[in-house]
Design a protein around this motif. Structure first.
Motif, PDB file in Angstrom:
ATOM      1  N   LEU A 243      28.723 -35.695 -26.980  1.00  9.71           N
ATOM      2  CA  LEU A 243      28.302 -36.433 -28.172  1.00  9.71           C
ATOM      3  C   LEU A 243      28.314 -37.923 -27.872  1.00  9.71           C
TER       4      LEU A 243
ATOM      5  N   LYS B  88      29.514 -29.934 -23.783  1.00 12.46           N
ATOM      6  CA  LYS B  88      29.106 -28.686 -23.144  1.00 12.46           C
ATOM      7  C   LYS B  88      28.918 -28.929 -21.654  1.00 12.46           C
TER       8      LYS B  88
ATOM      9  N   LYS C 202      14.207 -32.589 -22.904  1.00 14.34           N
ATOM     10  CA  LYS C 202      13.393 -31.676 -23.687  1.00 14.34           C
ATOM     11  C   LYS C 202      14.233 -30.663 -24.467  1.00 14.34           C
ATOM     12  N   LEU C 203      15.221 -30.089 -23.803  1.00 10.28           N
ATOM     13  CA  LEU C 203      15.915 -28.961 -24.405  1.00 10.28           C
ATOM     14  C   LEU C 203      17.443 -29.059 -24.387  1.00 10.28           C
ATOM     15  N   LEU C 204      18.010 -29.387 -23.234  1.00  9.30           N
ATOM     16  CA  LEU C 204      19.459 -29.212 -23.085  1.00  9.30           C
ATOM     17  C   LEU C 204      20.275 -30.158 -23.943  1.00  9.30           C
ATOM     18  N   ALA C 205      19.753 -31.352 -24.207  1.00 10.71           N
ATOM     19  CA  ALA C 205      20.471 -32.306 -25.059  1.00 10.71           C
ATOM     20  C   ALA C 205      19.563 -32.745 -26.200  1.00 10.71           C
ATOM     21  N   ASN C 206      20.167 -33.024 -27.335  1.00  8.76           N
ATOM     22  CA  ASN C 206      19.434 -33.649 -28.433  1.00  8.76           C
ATOM     23  C   ASN C 206      19.810 -35.123 -28.387  1.00  8.76           C
TER      24      ASN C 206
ATOM     25  N   VAL D  97      19.263 -37.597 -30.015  1.00 15.55           N
ATOM     26  CA  VAL D  97      19.631 -38.306 -31.249  1.00 15.55           C
ATOM     27  C   VAL D  97      21.161 -38.390 -31.336  1.00 15.55           C
ATOM     28  N   ILE D  98      21.829 -37.329 -30.901  1.00 15.01           N
ATOM     29  CA  ILE D  98      23.287 -37.259 -31.064  1.00 15.01           C
ATOM     30  C   ILE D  98      24.043 -37.110 -29.747  1.00 15.01           C
TER      31      ILE D  98
END
Lengths: 81, 236
Positions: free
Chosen positions: A9, A40, A64-68, A70-71
């Motif tokens: 995070l 994670k 693309k996928l593993l992390a967002n 924004v957060i």
């Protein structure tokens, strides 16, 4: 070739799980703990890529996928078994 | 009017929405399988609640790459109405169709109960029949409903009036006690800048008829129909 991807995070984003674990560590007497942040860890096995390309591909996977983003922040390390 | 309800593997409120659209409102409804790459003749796309793709990695993270999402994005870009409820909201935020992110509830627990919501604006297709300031009672059922966005995005959302619903108490006051999940600024629902895409954590689909003990959710669906008919008349 393997990669270990860490997704955590971003600083400033509330981590209620980390707070709860921190409180639990305090209860167990580990008073020196001042903060816990939970993230994670993903182990990814990659085949047939030069290292440079693997780095680019992993960056793309994270974005693309593993992390967002924004957060979450991400980082990864590539290693041979 | 025809509602299109996206079905992901793990959606579990798809039939609730279908029932409301078809049997409560008396309009047409069709299911849109997540592997479809196009759809036609749909006036409002609903992304229903559930656990699309098991909510693995993050809620909505994998669903946003389902083939149907490209068509949903194109539909939204043309001004089509897109309504994400609960998991559907999570999918829309992961897809970047709505700002911010939905995180693990501040209390760490899955929250399943009625909450009060204050309607922040009437000039959206989803609230066209609900006066600003109205307090609605709707149920929530989610583990990842804590709305987060960086401070600069929150500021922009307020300036552009994109916060459509906030958690509040029965009297309409936004308080920490009435916030079920720790959402920043009590945000329960946001729309895009254009106002044609809405995400909402509580479930209007679960309380749209008197037989369920609460019909307040119907007011959102009635609004959608009203706004669509108004737009259609303007086109003619």
């Amino acid at each position: 070739m393997k990669a270990r991807v860490y997704v955590t995070l971003k600083r400033g984003v509330l981590d209620p799980q980390g707070k709860t674990v921190c409180a639990s560590l305090h209860q167990l007497g580990y008073r020196e703990v001042t903060d816990v942040r939970i993230g994670k860890c993903m182990e990814i096995t990659l085949g047939g890529l030069p290292r440079r390309e693997a780095e680019q591909r992993l960056k793309s996977m994270c974005e693309k996928l593993l992390a967002n983003t924004v957060i979450e922040d991400y980082r990864f390390e590539i290693y041979e078994e | 009017m025809k509602f299109g309800i996206v079905v992901f593997p793990g959606s579990n409120c798809d039939h609730d929405v279908y029932h409301v659209a078809k049997h409560v409102l008396g309009h047409e409804a069709a299911f849109l399988w997540h592997k479809d790459t196009s759809f036609a003749g749909i006036d409002c796309v609903v992304l229903p609640g559930g656990f699309a793709h098991g909510d693995y990695l993050r809620a909505g993270a994998i669903a946003r790459f389902s083939p149907i999402m490209k068509a949903v994005e194109a539909f939204a870009a043309r001004g089509g109405l897109v309504f994400g409820i609960c998991n559907g909201f999570q999918v829309l935020s992961e897809a970047g169709l709505l700002p911010g992110a939905l995180m693990c509830n501040a209390g760490l627990k899955y929250v399943c109960r009625d909450v009060f919501l204050r309607v922040e604006r009437q000039d959206t297709p989803f609230t066209a029949r609900i006066k600003q300031g109205t307090v609605l009672k709707l149920p929530v059922g989610h583990g990842e409903g804590c709305y987060y966005a960086p401070e600069e995005i929150l500021k922009e959302l307020e300036e552009k009036r994109q916060v459509v619903f906030r958690y509040c108490d029965a009297g309409g006051q936004v308080t920490a006690d009435s916030n079920p999940n720790g959402s920043l600024r009590g945000i329960a629902g946001v729309c895009n800048a254009r106002g044609n895409v809405l995400g909402l954590m509580p479930h209007p689909d679960r309380c749209a008829e008197e037989v369920l003990g609460n019909a307040q959710g119907r007011r959102l669906f009635d609004s959608i129909v009203y706004a669509w008919e108004l737009a259609r008349r303007q086109r003619i």
